[in-house]
Scaffold this motif. Structure first.
Motif, PDB file in Angstrom:
ATOM      1  N   GLY A  24       0.786  -1.233   0.000  1.00  0.00           N
ATOM      2  CA  GLY A  24       0.000   0.000   0.000  1.00  0.00           C
ATOM      3  C   GLY A  24       0.804   1.261   0.000  1.00  0.00           C
ATOM      4  O   GLY A  24       0.259   2.353  -0.024  1.00  0.00           O
ATOM      5  N   CYS A  25       2.120   1.147   0.053  1.00  0.00           N
ATOM      6  CA  CYS A  25       2.956   2.351   0.009  1.00  0.00           C
ATOM      7  C   CYS A  25       4.173   2.076  -0.851  1.00  0.00           C
ATOM      8  O   CYS A  25       4.560   0.933  -1.086  1.00  0.00           O
ATOM      9  CB  CYS A  25       3.379   2.785   1.414  1.00  0.00           C
ATOM     10  N   SER A  26       4.772   3.142  -1.341  1.00  0.00           N
ATOM     11  CA  SER A  26       5.870   3.013  -2.289  1.00  0.00           C
ATOM     12  C   SER A  26       7.130   2.518  -1.597  1.00  0.00           C
ATOM     13  O   SER A  26       7.296   2.683  -0.385  1.00  0.00           O
ATOM     14  CB  SER A  26       6.152   4.389  -2.938  1.00  0.00           C
ATOM     15  N   PRO A  27       8.067   1.928  -2.356  1.00  0.00           N
ATOM     16  CA  PRO A  27       9.313   1.442  -1.758  1.00  0.00           C
ATOM     17  C   PRO A  27      10.122   2.535  -1.077  1.00  0.00           C
ATOM     18  O   PRO A  27      10.913   2.244  -0.190  1.00  0.00           O
ATOM     19  CB  PRO A  27      10.069   0.858  -2.962  1.00  0.00           C
ATOM     20  N   LEU A  28       9.932   3.774  -1.476  1.00  0.00           N
ATOM     21  CA  LEU A  28      10.671   4.863  -0.838  1.00  0.00           C
ATOM     22  C   LEU A  28      10.178   5.128   0.577  1.00  0.00           C
ATOM     23  O   LEU A  28      10.863   5.753   1.371  1.00  0.00           O
ATOM     24  CB  LEU A  28      10.543   6.134  -1.677  1.00  0.00           C
ATOM     25  N   ILE A  29       8.931   4.685   0.900  1.00  0.00           N
ATOM     26  CA  ILE A  29       8.403   4.833   2.253  1.00  0.00           C
ATOM     27  C   ILE A  29       8.583   3.539   3.030  1.00  0.00           C
ATOM     28  O   ILE A  29       9.112   3.518   4.137  1.00  0.00           O
ATOM     29  CB  ILE A  29       6.908   5.244   2.211  1.00  0.00           C
ATOM     30  N   CYS A  30       8.128   2.426   2.458  1.00  0.00           N
ATOM     31  CA  CYS A  30       8.240   1.121   3.118  1.00  0.00           C
ATOM     32  C   CYS A  30       9.557   0.492   2.732  1.00  0.00           C
ATOM     33  O   CYS A  30       9.775   0.145   1.584  1.00  0.00           O
ATOM     34  CB  CYS A  30       7.073   0.220   2.698  1.00  0.00           C
ATOM     35  N   ARG A  31      10.417   0.319   3.687  1.00  0.00           N
ATOM     36  CA  ARG A  31      11.718  -0.260   3.399  1.00  0.00           C
ATOM     37  C   ARG A  31      12.223  -1.054   4.599  1.00  0.00           C
ATOM     38  O   ARG A  31      11.651  -1.015   5.660  1.00  0.00           O
ATOM     39  CB  ARG A  31      12.723   0.853   3.057  1.00  0.00           C
TER      40      ARG A  31
END
Length: 497
Positions: free
Chosen positions: A490-497
């Protein structure tokens, strides 16, 4: 312990399946096993607290109304609201207090290094403020140095409600560099009601907050009375900024609105809430989104001379709408979410409640790409459960992808109580059916938290590890709770890492 469930119809059991080859069967079995090992998005993250949920108990405070949450850089979760103390004769004032708590997911308990056993309880009554009562906290924000700012309102005297601000140090003590004692109360001249509903802290420590003021009807003086959107800017020492608005406050009769949410983009200030709908003969209202310059003046280049609306009325139904949350994408587009109550025309006793989402271009015009319903008008209704959404008060927006999470409450089944509800919405405004316990079957979109007496989500906090955190109230108290949900896609890789 309550668990997250979906009310979507389950897969029927006992249906035989024929496979062409044993190898295919083995492959599917191993794939199914791998899939079962990874809980779907929208289910509780069971490693958090007790099976994904934590209930916060505040000693000496019987009732707490949660209003905001945030996640610190170290992963600890801060929750703020207001409560009623469990006392009568030995309480000063009326027993209302501001409550800030900090929960440590690593230890699965309140942080003993914060406040008193993990909780800071603040009573504004005392000293020169003996006439203060009914304190309420409506929003919180974190400062760059780890401090906490809470905004709300309090009753000063018998009839005048004032702006309320409190600032805390990272360890939960009142920050006495702020207005001398960590607390500030501001009455607005001629207004009997002044309240702050949203707050933002600038990098340098200045505080901007949004809310509304009301001036009472005074027939003797020929004053009709009104309610207006209001902004206030405080310097880091707690004094009003004299270069902002009129003496630090913006509250104009030309803005007959209610400010509920606040966001910043560059030096601009974006405020969302509600206003009377154009041409409305009764109580019909619509979302409003306004943009202000850094000095508090209205940005006339935005929308229609500084503001834009979103009326969810239709030819068959009138709507009463309140925008309660706001988010800004990297490309400048602005999302406003909230609650919409539609009434069939001529049937005043019947109503339908939805989550409403409106999206605008960077210059304040409806964004036609929010078009899940095919209307291309920049607004959509999201059904959180049988057309019976309750409160919709939280929005978590991925600024990179435009994916939205909406938090609130809904009544997906017959019964006396509303359940906490969390929905994931695609950038086009449609429910993301891959979200929720039945997401693999395409029947998801919304997750609910069962509670014996009902519950609601009041705030959502950003995520960094493929999860998102919700804060809210369990009814029958109410009592604050935290819940953490799986949200890998639900969130982009730049946020979820």
């Amino acid at each position: 312990m309550p668990t997250a469930i979906s009310r979507a119809r389950p897969l029927r059991r006992g249906v035989p399946v024929c496979l062409a080859a044993a190898g295919a069967a083995a492959w599917l079995a191993s794939s199914a096993g791998a899939a079962l090992a990874a809980p779907p998005d929208g289910t509780l993250a069971t490693s958090f607290a007790d099976g994904g949920r934590a209930t916060i108990t505040v000693p000496g405070v019987s009732t707490v109304f949660t209003r905001g949450t945030a996640i610190q850089r170290d992963g600890k979760v801060v929750v703020a609201g207001w409560g009623l103390r469990s006392c009568t004769l030995n309480c000063s004032g009326d027993g209302n207090v501001i409550v800030v708590a900090r929960y440590d997911p690593a230890t699965k308990r309140l942080d003993p290094g914060f406040g008193n056993g993990g909780v800071a309880v603040t009573d504004f009554t005392g000293g020169g403020d003996g006439d203060v009562s009914r304190e309420e906290a409506h929003s919180l924000a974190l400062t760059s140095d780890g401090g906490i700012v809470v905004a709300g309102s309090a009753l000063r005297g018998a009839t005048t409600r004032a702006f309320l601000l409190a600032r805390y140090t990272p360890d939960g003590d009142l920050d006495r560099r702020f207005d001398g004692d960590g607390k500030a109360l501001t009455t607005v001249p001629q207004a009997n009601v002044a309240e702050l509903n949203a707050v933002s802290v600038e990098p340098g420590g200045a505080i901007v907050a949004a809310g509304n003021v009301s001036v009472p009807y005074n027939p003797a003086a020929g004053e009709p009375g009104f309610s207006n959107l209001a902004l206030a800017r405080y310097l880091p020492d707690g004094t009003l900024d004299g270069n902002f608005g009129a003496g630090g406050i913006v509250a104009r009769t030309s803005l007959p609105w209610i400010g509920q949410a606040l966001a910043r983009r560059g030096t601009s200030i974006l405020v969302a809430g509600s206003r009377p709908a154009a041409g409305s003969p009764g109580q019909r209202s619509e979302y409003v989104l306004a943009r202000f310059n850094a000095d508090g003046s209205v940005d006339r280049a935005f929308g229609d001379r500084g503001a834009t609306g979103a009326d969810f009325s239709t030819p068959a139904r009138s709507a009463t709408s309140l925008g309660t949350a706001i988010g800004v994408q990297l490309d400048g587009r602005i999302v406003v979410a909230g609650e919409v109550e539609q009434t069939p025309r001529g049937q005043a006793a019947r109503y339908y409640r939805y989550a409403g989402v409106a999206r605008y271009t960077a210059d304040g015009h409806p964004d036609a790409t929010l078009n899940a319903d095919g209307d291309a008008d920049g607004r959509v209704l999201v059904d959180l459960g049988g057309e019976r959404a309750g409160r919709v008060s939280a929005l978590l927006l991925d600024p990179f992808t435009g994916t939205m999470h909406l938090g609130g409450s809904a009544k997906p089944v017959d019964g006396p109580f509303y359940e906490a509800a969390l929905a994931r919405v695609r950038p086009d405004g449609a429910l993301d059916r891959s979200f929720g316990p039945l997401g693999r079957l395409g029947l998801g979109g919304v997750s609910y938290l069962d509670d014996p007496r009902g519950a609601e989500i009041r705030a959502l906090a950003s995520r960094r590890d493929g999860t998102l955190t919700a804060a809210g109230n369990q009814f029958g108290g109410p009592q604050p709770f935290l819940a953490r949900f799986i949200d890998r896609t639900g969130c982009s890789p730049l946020i979820c890492r």
